[in-house]
Design a protein around this motif. Structure first.
Motif, PDB file in Angstrom:
ATOM      1  N   THR A  75       0.838  -1.198   0.000  1.00  0.00           N
ATOM      2  CA  THR A  75       0.000   0.000   0.000  1.00  0.00           C
ATOM      3  C   THR A  75       0.870   1.243   0.000  1.00  0.00           C
ATOM      4  O   THR A  75       1.958   1.270   0.584  1.00  0.00           O
ATOM      5  CB  THR A  75      -0.930   0.015   1.221  1.00  0.00           C
ATOM      6  N   ILE A  76       0.356   2.298  -0.652  1.00  0.00           N
ATOM      7  CA  ILE A  76       1.193   3.443  -0.982  1.00  0.00           C
ATOM      8  C   ILE A  76       1.545   4.312   0.225  1.00  0.00           C
ATOM      9  O   ILE A  76       2.674   4.803   0.330  1.00  0.00           O
ATOM     10  CB  ILE A  76       0.515   4.301  -2.084  1.00  0.00           C
ATOM     11  N   ILE A  77       0.623   4.507   1.168  1.00  0.00           N
ATOM     12  CA  ILE A  77       0.897   5.423   2.277  1.00  0.00           C
ATOM     13  C   ILE A  77       1.973   4.868   3.210  1.00  0.00           C
ATOM     14  O   ILE A  77       2.941   5.579   3.536  1.00  0.00           O
ATOM     15  CB  ILE A  77      -0.402   5.759   3.044  1.00  0.00           C
ATOM     16  N   PRO A  78       1.892   3.595   3.665  1.00  0.00           N
ATOM     17  CA  PRO A  78       3.021   3.056   4.458  1.00  0.00           C
ATOM     18  C   PRO A  78       4.336   3.074   3.688  1.00  0.00           C
ATOM     19  O   PRO A  78       5.393   3.318   4.271  1.00  0.00           O
ATOM     20  CB  PRO A  78       2.573   1.624   4.763  1.00  0.00           C
ATOM     21  N   LEU A  79       4.260   2.845   2.369  1.00  0.00           N
ATOM     22  CA  LEU A  79       5.467   2.882   1.540  1.00  0.00           C
ATOM     23  C   LEU A  79       6.110   4.257   1.579  1.00  0.00           C
ATOM     24  O   LEU A  79       7.333   4.392   1.737  1.00  0.00           O
ATOM     25  CB  LEU A  79       5.116   2.496   0.106  1.00  0.00           C
ATOM     26  N   ARG A  80       5.301   5.305   1.435  1.00  0.00           N
ATOM     27  CA  ARG A  80       5.843   6.670   1.469  1.00  0.00           C
ATOM     28  C   ARG A  80       6.410   7.006   2.854  1.00  0.00           C
ATOM     29  O   ARG A  80       7.462   7.650   2.969  1.00  0.00           O
ATOM     30  CB  ARG A  80       4.754   7.671   1.084  1.00  0.00           C
ATOM     31  N   CYS A  81       5.724   6.587   3.915  1.00  0.00           N
ATOM     32  CA  CYS A  81       6.197   6.873   5.275  1.00  0.00           C
ATOM     33  C   CYS A  81       7.546   6.211   5.529  1.00  0.00           C
ATOM     34  O   CYS A  81       8.485   6.832   6.060  1.00  0.00           O
ATOM     35  CB  CYS A  81       5.175   6.391   6.305  1.00  0.00           C
ATOM     36  N   ILE A  82       7.658   4.946   5.151  1.00  0.00           N
ATOM     37  CA  ILE A  82       8.922   4.229   5.329  1.00  0.00           C
ATOM     38  C   ILE A  82      10.000   4.817   4.422  1.00  0.00           C
ATOM     39  O   ILE A  82      11.169   4.929   4.801  1.00  0.00           O
ATOM     40  CB  ILE A  82       8.722   2.730   5.052  1.00  0.00           C
ATOM     41  N   GLY A  83       9.604   5.229   3.221  1.00  0.00           N
ATOM     42  CA  GLY A  83      10.554   5.865   2.312  1.00  0.00           C
ATOM     43  C   GLY A  83      11.124   7.143   2.889  1.00  0.00           C
ATOM     44  O   GLY A  83      12.338   7.408   2.771  1.00  0.00           O
ATOM     45  N   ILE A  84      10.287   7.944   3.539  1.00  0.00           N
ATOM     46  CA  ILE A  84      10.744   9.190   4.167  1.00  0.00           C
ATOM     47  C   ILE A  84      11.729   8.882   5.296  1.00  0.00           C
ATOM     48  O   ILE A  84      12.786   9.516   5.412  1.00  0.00           O
ATOM     49  CB  ILE A  84       9.542   9.990   4.695  1.00  0.00           C
ATOM     50  N   ALA A  85      11.386   7.880   6.122  1.00  0.00           N
ATOM     51  CA  ALA A  85      12.283   7.506   7.234  1.00  0.00           C
ATOM     52  C   ALA A  85      13.619   6.989   6.699  1.00  0.00           C
ATOM     53  O   ALA A  85      14.688   7.320   7.234  1.00  0.00           O
ATOM     54  CB  ALA A  85      11.597   6.453   8.103  1.00  0.00           C
ATOM     55  N   ALA A  86      13.559   6.184   5.635  1.00  0.00           N
ATOM     56  CA  ALA A  86      14.793   5.653   5.044  1.00  0.00           C
ATOM     57  C   ALA A  86      15.636   6.769   4.447  1.00  0.00           C
ATOM     58  O   ALA A  86      16.878   6.756   4.561  1.00  0.00           O
ATOM     59  CB  ALA A  86      14.451   4.616   3.976  1.00  0.00           C
ATOM     60  N   ASN A  87      14.998   7.764   3.824  1.00  0.00           N
ATOM     61  CA  ASN A  87      15.721   8.908   3.264  1.00  0.00           C
ATOM     62  C   ASN A  87      16.448   9.696   4.349  1.00  0.00           C
ATOM     63  O   ASN A  87      17.587  10.122   4.169  1.00  0.00           O
ATOM     64  CB  ASN A  87      14.766   9.839   2.528  1.00  0.00           C
ATOM     65  N   ILE A  88      15.763   9.868   5.488  1.00  0.00           N
ATOM     66  CA  ILE A  88      16.374  10.614   6.591  1.00  0.00           C
ATOM     67  C   ILE A  88      17.601   9.872   7.124  1.00  0.00           C
ATOM     68  O   ILE A  88      18.663  10.480   7.358  1.00  0.00           O
ATOM     69  CB  ILE A  88      15.342  10.851   7.717  1.00  0.00           C
TER      70      ILE A  88
END
Length: 220
Positions: A23-36
């Motif tokens: 699902t897209i929203i958990p993907l974006r949230c985890i992506g943001i954390a991984a980017n940080i």
């Protein structure tokens, strides 16, 4: 293990988790954390390409997350809104109708739906007269063969608005409000037809005892 290594391993774990998300929203949230995490490690190690890549990916993921949350909010609002057609009128074409004109007939290929502005209209097979400000012809869009299930005739000259199914498809996929509006509209029409059928079945069942009495009396 140093704190930098710990942050690096955390970023790696988050990147792997993100790849497994459906699902897209958990993907974006985890992506943001991984980017940080990756940004912190890259900055500490003076990895300029890593810093640049994460500085680009972080706002992209953040914007996409904001857009998806906004879309969900609009969909929720649309699901609670009334079935007003006012916002759809600018996409529709106005046309005049004459008394006795058949706007569409049962079995015809369905290409558009209508919104009644003035005049009187009747669904011939069911004997239902439409009031002004009512949508009609949307069921052909849902029909597997895109064919009309009823006949619509004009009883008194007036005006209608029409919109083609091609435009309906575009709005359906581009606008969540319209998608929910259309689903609610067709569902409401189906439930209304079911209620009419149940009322007709009840009426016929109530009339059957009287018919049986007449038949018995005739036999005697």
């Amino acid at each position: 293990m140093t704190w930098v290594e710990a942050v690096g391993w955390l970023g790696a774990a988050l990147a792997i988790m993100g790849s497994a998300m459906k699902t897209i929203i958990p993907l974006r949230c985890i992506g943001i954390a991984a980017n940080i995490c990756s940004l912190i490690v890259s900055a500490y190690l003076h990895n300029i390409p890593g810093v640049v890549a994460n500085l680009i990916l972080l706002p992209i993921n953040s914007v996409r997350l904001y857009q998806m949350l906004g879309l969900i909010r609009r969909v929720k609002n649309a699901s609670k809104s009334d079935l007003s057609m006012d916002w759809l009128k600018p996409f529709m074409t106005r046309r005049k109708t004459e008394a006795g004109e058949v706007l569409f007939a049962k079995g015809d290929v369905a290409t558009c739906m209508f919104y009644t502005i003035s005049g009187r209209y009747r669904l011939k097979e069911m004997g239902i007269e439409l009031v002004q400000g009512q949508v009609v012809g949307e069921m052909g869009f849902m029909s597997p063969n895109n064919t009309r299930t009823l006949t619509l005739e004009c009883m008194e000259a007036g005006e209608v608005l029409s919109i083609s199914y091609d435009e309906v498809r575009q709005l359906y996929f581009q606008n969540p409000q319209f998608g929910f509006y259309f689903l609610r509209l067709t569902s409401e029409r189906l439930f209304h037809n079911m209620e009419r059928m149940e009322e007709e079945i009840t009426r016929l069942r109530a009339a059957m005892p009287g018919v049986e009495t007449v038949q018995k009396a005739a036999s005697a």
